[in-house]
Design an enzyme around this catalytic site. Structure first.
Site: not given
Ligand SMILES: CC(C)(COP(=O)(O)OP(=O)(O)OC[C@H]1O[C@@H](n2cnc3c(N)ncnc32)[C@H](O)[C@@H]1OP(=O)(O)O)[C@@H](O)C(=O)NCCC(=O)NCCS
Length: 439
Positions: A97, A391, A421
């Site tokens: 990252c 990101h 990080c």
């Molecule tokens: C966390 C994670 C698994 C979620 O993936 P996802 O399930 O595809 O996420 P979505 O955007 O579909 O969100 C899921 C639900 O939460 C809701 N949601 C997400 N953010 C929201 C917010 N800020 N406010 C309200 N609702 C929210 C979405 O509307 C969705 O609702 P639905 O199922 O009714 O449509 C994915 O984003 C992830 O793996 N993130 C981490 C990435 C990572 O590891 N990065 C490395 C960093 S070093």
């Protein structure tokens, strides 16, 4: 680890211009664009807008964290697909990252050493276009079949494969040494540091509110290009589509934990999402900037990278790297006008803030008598961070540098600290100076 606090040797590197694409949720508007497509579109636009003739560029340092097996050297490919002359040398970097922080510090070092005067640094990521692998048995069968001399032997190569072996394998965002995903590691940090769900959701809400306000007030218009959307190119992506103006604390509180469904606190709402996008900056020597009539956005003052054991707190690298970068800068946390901490997860940011302020952490982990200190919330991630903006791994560092220096300029501030990080339990920290800070 060296804690060398000597002043930075060599010429100062100025950041003179930068640009990014909108950051778009993976599988959406940029689904038909690869990282190299995004990178090339961005670099073409940046060179066109930047006020630097293409022949002045000496080098490109560009990164991608999840590379396509078909484009192993994205930096050079970006040069070859743009208006940059073909004799602009290029190399690809990866530091998870922190990839485009690495690109920027590589560029700054080349300038400091006098090896280059103008270097473009950045990164692009398409998680929509992440490589899908064959299972090991299927891959071996394909290789054996390609070597087989007869049709019968080619067919035999596939004998013994199970249905499971035929399933495609997406790239894992797993830490190879621990087998834990980033989210599972962040969940462990939340539990170890006592970071509550409501604090994480409040932090995520703030990220969305600040990012939405930055868009509303026009702050991002000058740093985000427009991208025509394939295949018909009849629509334009002009804004990040992850930012939610309407998020509420109640909506965030209702989301279910994703990485530890029973006891966890980390949700889609308080995590950074999987994102596509590209970002880049151009660095020059001070002399070159004035010869080209460019006023720097700011300067690279100091940086540091650090690492800890991945089985410890995987995403706590910033708390180790920041003290070294500040020491090398000859500055204190209190001297910073802005702090931008990459938001992989709200739990990771809050864990790092806790470590920054902890005397015990300073004594036991850093061997220092005093902690770095608390960060004033009014100076932290003032225009939102990766939770709200998205990101695209390799683009985030350049996005942060550009966003922070433009804000530092608006505030007429002197110094900013950036931290990221990264996988492998790495941490990056960068101290930037505003344009009016004397060398
Ligand atoms: C966390 C994670 C698994 C979620 O993936 P996802 O399930 O595809 O996420 P979505 O955007 O579909 O969100 C899921 C639900 O939460 C809701 N949601 C997400 N953010 C929201 C917010 N800020 N406010 C309200 N609702 C929210 C979405 O509307 C969705 O609702 P639905 O199922 O009714 O449509 C994915 O984003 C992830 O793996 N993130 C981490 C990435 C990572 O590891 N990065 C490395 C960093 S070093």
């Amino acid at each position: 680890m060296s804690t060398n606090g000597a002043p930075r040797p060599g010429r100062r590197a100025a950041v003179v211009v930068g640009l990014r694409t909108p950051f778009v949720k993976s599988g959406g508007d940029f689904a038909d664009l690869s990282a190299v497509d995004l990178g090339a579109a961005l670099v073409n636009e940046l060179v066109a807008r930047g006020g630097i003739p293409p022949e002045e560029y000496d080098a490109v340092v560009f990164g991608q964290v999840i590379p396509s097996p078909l484009v192993s050297l994205i930096a050079r490919e970006v040069v070859l697909r743009t208006q940059l002359p073909r004799d602009v040398e290029a190399h690809t970097v990866s530091r998870a990252c922190a990839t485009s922080i690495q690109a920027a510090t590589d560029a700054a070092d080349q300038i400091a050493l006098g090896h280059a005067d103008v270097v473009l640094a950045g990164g692009a990521e398409s998680l929509s276009d992440a490589p899908i692998f064959a299972s090991r048995p299927l891959a071996q069968a394909i290789v054996n079949a390609s070597r087989a001399k007869t049709v019968v032997d080619k067919v035999k190569a596939f004998a013994g494969l199970s249905a499971n072996d035929l399933a495609p394998q997406p790239p894992a965002l797993k830490e190879p040494t621990t087998g834990l995903t980033m989210g599972e590691s962040a969940e462990r940090m939340a539990q170890q540091n006592g970071i509550r769900r409501d604090a994480q959701d409040a932090f995520a809400l703030q990220s969305h509110r600040r990012a939405a306000e930055a868009w509303r007030s026009g702050k991002f218009a000058g740093e985000v290009m427009h991208v025509p959307i394939p295949p018909r190119y009849d629509r334009i992506s002009s804004r990040d589509n992850v930012v939610r103006e309407d998020t509420t604390i109640e909506a965030l509180a209702q989301l279910r934990p994703v990485f530890d469904r029973r006891y966890g606190t980390i949700t889609a709402g308080n995590s950074s999402p999987l994102t596509d996008g590209a970002a880049a900056i151009v660095l020059t020597s001070e002399e070159k900037a004035s010869a080209l009539g460019l006023r720097p956005l700011g300067f690279v003052r100091a940086y540091a990278y650090a690492a800890l054991d991945p089985s410890d707190q995987l995403l706590q690298g910033p708390a180790y790297a920041a003290p070294v970068a500040l020491q090398r800068a000859g500055l204190r946390l209190a001297d910073m006008d802005l702090v931008d901490m990459h938001e992989a997860f709200a739990a990771q940011v809050l864990s790092n803030l806790q470590a920054f302020a902890s005397k015990r952490f300073a004594e036991e982990r850093l061997g220092r008598a005093e902690p770095l200190g608390e960060i004033d919330p009014a100076k932290l991630n003032v225009n939102g961070g990766s939770i709200a903006l998205g990101h695209p791994f390799a683009a985030t560092g350049a996005r942060m540098i550009l966003q922070t220096l433009r804000e530092l300029g608006r505030r007429k501030g002197a110094h900013a600290l950036l931290t990221v990080c990264a996988a492998g339990a790495l941490g990056a920290a960068l101290v930037l100076d505003g344009p009016d800070v004397a060398p």
